[in-house]
Design a protein around this motif. Structure first.
Motif, mmCIF file in Angstrom:
data_model
loop_
_atom_site.group_PDB
_atom_site.id
_atom_site.type_symbol
_atom_site.label_atom_id
_atom_site.label_comp_id
_atom_site.label_asym_id
_atom_site.label_seq_id
_atom_site.Cartn_x
_atom_site.Cartn_y
_atom_site.Cartn_z
ATOM 1 N N GLN A 174 0.968 -1.311 0.012
ATOM 2 C CA GLN A 174 -0.037 -0.181 -0.087
ATOM 3 C C GLN A 174 1.047 1.075 -0.060
ATOM 4 O OE1 GLN A 174 -3.881 0.271 0.192
ATOM 5 N NE2 GLN A 174 -2.890 2.098 -0.794
ATOM 6 N N LYS A 175 1.967 1.250 0.850
ATOM 7 C CA LYS A 175 2.936 2.361 0.946
ATOM 8 C C LYS A 175 3.576 2.507 -0.803
ATOM 9 C CE LYS A 175 6.574 2.041 3.561
ATOM 10 N NZ LYS A 175 7.245 2.191 4.780
ATOM 11 N N CYS A 176 3.883 1.595 -1.082
ATOM 12 C CA CYS A 176 4.550 1.561 -2.478
ATOM 13 C C CYS A 176 3.500 2.288 -3.601
ATOM 14 C CB CYS A 176 4.859 0.150 -3.031
ATOM 15 S SG CYS A 176 6.208 -0.275 -2.261
ATOM 16 N N HIS A 177 2.191 1.681 -3.387
ATOM 17 C CA HIS A 177 1.280 2.179 -4.264
ATOM 18 C C HIS A 177 1.247 3.568 -4.458
ATOM 19 C CE1 HIS A 177 -2.939 3.356 -5.508
ATOM 20 N NE2 HIS A 177 -2.790 2.638 -6.404
ATOM 21 N N ASP A 178 0.968 4.056 -3.051
ATOM 22 C CA ASP A 178 0.752 5.618 -2.722
ATOM 23 C C ASP A 178 1.986 6.402 -3.052
ATOM 24 O OD1 ASP A 178 -1.753 4.539 -1.713
ATOM 25 O OD2 ASP A 178 -1.097 4.727 0.555
ATOM 26 N N ALA A 179 3.145 5.684 -3.103
ATOM 27 C CA ALA A 179 4.263 6.704 -3.147
ATOM 28 C C ALA A 179 4.379 6.839 -4.816
ATOM 29 C CB ALA A 179 5.475 5.982 -2.622
ATOM 30 N N LEU A 180 3.989 5.846 -5.732
ATOM 31 C CA LEU A 180 4.266 5.843 -7.055
ATOM 32 C C LEU A 180 3.341 7.213 -7.686
ATOM 33 C CD1 LEU A 180 4.115 1.978 -8.008
ATOM 34 C CD2 LEU A 180 6.064 3.775 -8.381
ATOM 35 N N ALA A 181 3.993 7.762 -8.692
ATOM 36 C CA ALA A 181 3.176 8.796 -9.440
ATOM 37 C C ALA A 181 2.332 7.887 -10.483
ATOM 38 C CB ALA A 181 4.254 9.744 -10.357
ATOM 39 N N ASP A 182 1.253 8.525 -10.937
ATOM 40 C CA ASP A 182 0.471 8.030 -11.927
ATOM 41 C C ASP A 182 1.267 7.508 -13.190
ATOM 42 O OD1 ASP A 182 -1.626 8.440 -10.529
ATOM 43 O OD2 ASP A 182 -2.490 10.195 -11.420
ATOM 44 N N GLY A 183 1.225 6.419 -13.496
ATOM 45 C CA GLY A 183 1.955 5.830 -14.807
ATOM 46 C C GLY A 183 3.157 5.114 -14.081
#
Length: 266
Positions: A172-181
């Motif tokens: 979840q932390k990884c998902h939230d840190a990633l920019a769109d794309g």
């Protein structure tokens, strides 16, 4: 930009003076558990090469994926640069693969690992071979570290060493840190849900290790040392977890015996 000459970029295996993996050539206490200590650091590249099918191929594809998904943004002293995290970086093989194909002004590479012997050696190696790149090696718990906005996160044989209850939280932390794309690369040892097929696959994996020179004593010794340290999920569990934390789509792009690599897109 990529290197303009034809000199091959250094890899972790080409620059480190590693010893052979002989950790399990003698019987160990049955209660001994695997840890990423000084002994493992001393032979880690040889251990990975002989124990993880397709490891080199996975590393070689990371810069190719990065070329498609990194976006440059102005975020550091006016410099336009893309940020990549390698969580559970060990000796920095992922960072070597990326630094070798990107110029010093293109990427900010951040590796995090909770093993001091690993991060100390990785810092020295990367500093020696890529002194002009923006590379940070941090010794810390990846579950506790805050992640800045980034375009790519690599979990290369890392999630399997975390307590199962903490895996979704990290994703979840990884998902939230990633920019769109942005993308997450998740490479893991897995088990099959069909017990008969899983048993066949595991035995072929041991055949792979035998072909790479490991004895029965070494195979059984490492298996015992990893019990309750490396806990595998099934491919289905990984897929369900990635979907649950919000990744829009995903695909398994690599498979070799009981090892897979998934790319998840935000």
């Amino acid at each position: 930009m990529p290197h303009s000459d034809h000199t091959p970029s250094p890899t972790i295996n080409s620059v480190i003076n590693t010893g052979a993996d002989t950790l399990f050539t003698t019987p160990l206490d049955k209660h001994a558990r695997f840890s990423f200590d000084e002994q493992v650091v001393a032979c880690f590249p040889d251990m990975i090469r002989r124990s993880v099918p397709g490891y080199g191929q996975v590393l070689a594809m990371l810069p190719i994926f990065a070329r498609r998904h990194l976006r440059h943004r102005q975020h550091k002293k006016g410099k336009k640069i893309s940020r990549v995290y390698d969580l559970g970086t060990s000796l920095g093989a992922v960072l070597f693969a990326l630094a070798g194909e990107f110029g010093a002004d293109e990427v900010e590479l951040i590796g995090i690992d909770n093993s001091h012997p690993m991060t100390e050696r990785a810092t020295a190696l990367l500093g020696e071979h890529y002194p002009n790149h923006d590379i940070s090696i941090i010794c810390d718990d990846i579950n506790e570290m805050a992640l800045l906005e980034c375009d790519m996160i690599v979990l290369n044989l890392t999630l399997q060493f975390l307590p199962p209850a903490k895996r979704a939280e990290l994703l979840q932390k990884c998902h939230d840190a990633l920019a769109d794309g942005g993308i997450l690369i998740l490479t893991e040892k897995v088990h099959l849900l069909d017990e008969q097929n899983d048993a066949w696959q595991v035995e072929r994996y041991y055949d792979f290790k035998r072909a790479n020179g490991y004895s029965e004593l070494e195979i059984s010794g490492k298996r015992n040392a990893l019990e309750n340290v490396l806990i595998t999920d099934s491919e289905y569990q990984h897929s369900e977890r990635l979907t649950a934390v919000g990744f829009a789509r995903q695909m398994t792009w690599f498979r070799f015996l009981n090892f897979i690599s998934i790319i998840a897109f935000k």
